[in-house]
Design a protein around this motif. Sequence first.
Motif, PDB file in Angstrom:
ATOM      1  N   HIS A 113       0.851  -1.200   0.000  1.00 27.71           N
ATOM      2  CA  HIS A 113       0.000   0.000   0.000  1.00 27.71           C
ATOM      3  C   HIS A 113       0.883   1.244   0.000  1.00 27.71           C
ATOM      4  N   LYS A 114       0.915   1.960  -1.116  1.00 28.73           N
ATOM      5  CA  LYS A 114       1.760   3.150  -1.208  1.00 28.73           C
ATOM      6  C   LYS A 114       1.368   4.206  -0.184  1.00 28.73           C
ATOM      7  N   LYS A 115       0.071   4.346   0.084  1.00 36.11           N
ATOM      8  CA  LYS A 115      -0.373   5.366   1.047  1.00 36.11           C
ATOM      9  C   LYS A 115       0.227   5.108   2.424  1.00 36.11           C
ATOM     10  N   TYR A 116       0.306   3.847   2.787  1.00 34.49           N
ATOM     11  CA  TYR A 116       0.900   3.516   4.088  1.00 34.49           C
ATOM     12  C   TYR A 116       2.404   3.756   4.049  1.00 34.49           C
ATOM     13  N   ALA A 117       3.049   3.443   2.926  1.00 35.66           N
ATOM     14  CA  ALA A 117       4.487   3.685   2.792  1.00 35.66           C
ATOM     15  C   ALA A 117       4.797   5.172   2.931  1.00 35.66           C
ATOM     16  N   MET A 118       3.972   6.025   2.334  1.00 34.43           N
ATOM     17  CA  MET A 118       4.176   7.470   2.445  1.00 34.43           C
ATOM     18  C   MET A 118       3.943   7.938   3.880  1.00 34.43           C
ATOM     19  N   PHE A 119       2.965   7.339   4.552  1.00 36.16           N
ATOM     20  CA  PHE A 119       2.729   7.662   5.967  1.00 36.16           C
ATOM     21  C   PHE A 119       3.948   7.298   6.819  1.00 36.16           C
ATOM     22  N   GLN A 136      -9.518   1.064   4.988  1.00 43.04           N
ATOM     23  CA  GLN A 136      -9.805  -0.184   5.664  1.00 43.04           C
ATOM     24  C   GLN A 136      -8.910  -1.324   5.175  1.00 43.04           C
ATOM     25  N   GLN A 137      -8.523  -1.279   3.904  1.00 38.23           N
ATOM     26  CA  GLN A 137      -7.667  -2.334   3.362  1.00 38.23           C
ATOM     27  C   GLN A 137      -6.307  -2.352   4.057  1.00 38.23           C
ATOM     28  N   ILE A 138      -5.772  -1.173   4.311  1.00 41.08           N
ATOM     29  CA  ILE A 138      -4.479  -1.082   4.991  1.00 41.08           C
ATOM     30  C   ILE A 138      -4.589  -1.654   6.402  1.00 41.08           C
ATOM     31  N   THR A 139      -5.623  -1.268   7.094  1.00 48.52           N
ATOM     32  CA  THR A 139      -5.846  -1.762   8.456  1.00 48.52           C
ATOM     33  C   THR A 139      -5.969  -3.280   8.467  1.00 48.52           C
ATOM     34  N   GLN A 140      -6.740  -3.809   7.529  1.00 44.81           N
ATOM     35  CA  GLN A 140      -6.929  -5.258   7.466  1.00 44.81           C
ATOM     36  C   GLN A 140      -5.625  -5.991   7.148  1.00 44.81           C
ATOM     37  N   THR A 141      -4.830  -5.418   6.263  1.00 47.33           N
ATOM     38  CA  THR A 141      -3.534  -6.026   5.918  1.00 47.33           C
ATOM     39  C   THR A 141      -2.645  -6.131   7.150  1.00 47.33           C
ATOM     40  N   GLY A 147       1.346 -12.794  13.883  1.00 53.66           N
ATOM     41  CA  GLY A 147       1.715 -12.199  15.159  1.00 53.66           C
ATOM     42  C   GLY A 147       0.766 -11.117  15.619  1.00 53.66           C
ATOM     43  N   ASN A 148       0.096 -10.448  14.676  1.00 53.07           N
ATOM     44  CA  ASN A 148      -0.780  -9.341  15.063  1.00 53.07           C
ATOM     45  C   ASN A 148      -2.139  -9.810  15.577  1.00 53.07           C
ATOM     46  N   LYS A 149      -2.629 -10.932  15.082  1.00 55.24           N
ATOM     47  CA  LYS A 149      -3.953 -11.410  15.520  1.00 55.24           C
ATOM     48  C   LYS A 149      -3.973 -11.640  17.027  1.00 55.24           C
ATOM     49  N   GLU A 150      -2.920 -12.260  17.534  1.00 55.60           N
ATOM     50  CA  GLU A 150      -2.857 -12.532  18.966  1.00 55.60           C
ATOM     51  C   GLU A 150      -2.653 -11.251  19.753  1.00 55.60           C
ATOM     52  N   ASP A 156      -4.424  -2.183  21.611  1.00 53.21           N
ATOM     53  CA  ASP A 156      -5.111  -1.397  20.596  1.00 53.21           C
ATOM     54  C   ASP A 156      -4.348  -1.445  19.282  1.00 53.21           C
ATOM     55  N   PHE A 157      -5.060  -1.361  18.175  1.00 55.23           N
ATOM     56  CA  PHE A 157      -4.436  -1.396  16.850  1.00 55.23           C
ATOM     57  C   PHE A 157      -3.397  -0.288  16.700  1.00 55.23           C
ATOM     58  N   SER A 158      -3.744   0.929  17.126  1.00 54.43           N
ATOM     59  CA  SER A 158      -2.833   2.070  16.948  1.00 54.43           C
ATOM     60  C   SER A 158      -1.520   1.860  17.691  1.00 54.43           C
ATOM     61  N   LYS A 159      -1.586   1.243  18.866  1.00 57.05           N
ATOM     62  CA  LYS A 159      -0.365   0.992  19.645  1.00 57.05           C
ATOM     63  C   LYS A 159       0.482  -0.089  18.979  1.00 57.05           C
ATOM     64  N   ILE A 160      -0.169  -1.127  18.475  1.00 59.04           N
ATOM     65  CA  ILE A 160       0.557  -2.190  17.781  1.00 59.04           C
ATOM     66  C   ILE A 160       1.312  -1.624  16.586  1.00 59.04           C
ATOM     67  N   GLU A 161       0.609  -0.822  15.784  1.00 61.90           N
ATOM     68  CA  GLU A 161       1.205  -0.256  14.574  1.00 61.90           C
ATOM     69  C   GLU A 161       2.353   0.686  14.927  1.00 61.90           C
ATOM     70  N   ARG A 162       2.172   1.514  15.960  1.00 62.28           N
ATOM     71  CA  ARG A 162       3.213   2.469  16.355  1.00 62.28           C
ATOM     72  C   ARG A 162       4.438   1.751  16.915  1.00 62.28           C
ATOM     73  N   ASP A 163       4.231   0.743  17.738  1.00 69.87           N
ATOM     74  CA  ASP A 163       5.352  -0.006  18.315  1.00 69.87           C
ATOM     75  C   ASP A 163       6.201  -0.646  17.221  1.00 69.87           C
ATOM     76  N   ASP A 164       5.557  -1.189  16.206  1.00 70.81           N
ATOM     77  CA  ASP A 164       6.299  -1.826  15.118  1.00 70.81           C
ATOM     78  C   ASP A 164       7.087  -0.797  14.306  1.00 70.81           C
ATOM     79  N   ARG A 165       6.513   0.397  14.110  1.00 71.33           N
ATOM     80  CA  ARG A 165       7.260   1.438  13.388  1.00 71.33           C
ATOM     81  C   ARG A 165       8.505   1.882  14.150  1.00 71.33           C
TER      82      ARG A 165
END
Length: 281
Positions: A113-119, A136-141, A147-150, A156-165
Amino acid sequence: MKYKHQKIKSTAIFTMVFIVAIWALAYPVASNLPSTVFKEPLNSLYGVLNVLFTALAFSGVIITLIYQNYQAEAAHQESMEKSILEMFQVFTSSDFQKTKDAAFRVLIPAIQHKKYAMFVASRLYAVEQQKFPDNQQITQTIEALEGNKERLKSMDFSKIERDDRLKLDDVLNFFAMLAQRESAIEVVKHVDFAYDWWRPSLLVIAQCQLDHFDAHPKIHEYCKNKPIMNTLAKLDILFGHTPLNSRAEILHYLQQHPKMQDYKIDQAFFAGDEQALQPAL
């Protein structure tokens, strides 16, 4: 190395013993010579002895210089070996393995997803940061990654995404340190750090970072951090890859790379660049 050290040490000891022996023999030899031998200080025998001791003193200086040079080489070799060990221990540690896994949980959605790459690229700067894409597609991906399902059961999704970044930042810093080390050439001869895996994935973020930089003049004023592309250019030389010298070359490389095709790279990366991506006739 130990043999070389022993050889220098033996040479130094032999030279010192030889000097002492000459001095010890000087008196009995002189006492048995005719008294006229030493009447003049510049007599031939006196001159020979004088030259001999001068040569021996000069030899001592040479041996000292050789030994000091050996010590410097040994210290450099030890430093290089320590550097290799340190970088290898970091890269193969269990904690850093978690960091690498987290980084790829960012890189894979960024490839798709280029939009996520730019983010992600915008967040590498202190100003002009983009908000998380309302897609929604980016979120679902991201949620569907191993590892993310568990993790979503307790975080929270936002914390998971931020921690990985943030873990991706750690990987970028690791490769930046590797690229800057004086012993980097020797290091990569012993450990490849899976750079062939990281290179195309990091190039996606690196190119997006440059595109974001060019589009926002405020970044030029307030942000002085070096672009990822600088690190990758140095690593390409260290690992023997052909340098990519333009945006068109980078996009063509990403478009053709088998790993990027496996990840189903977003074709939006190449939209508007079709002419530049055409192979030269």
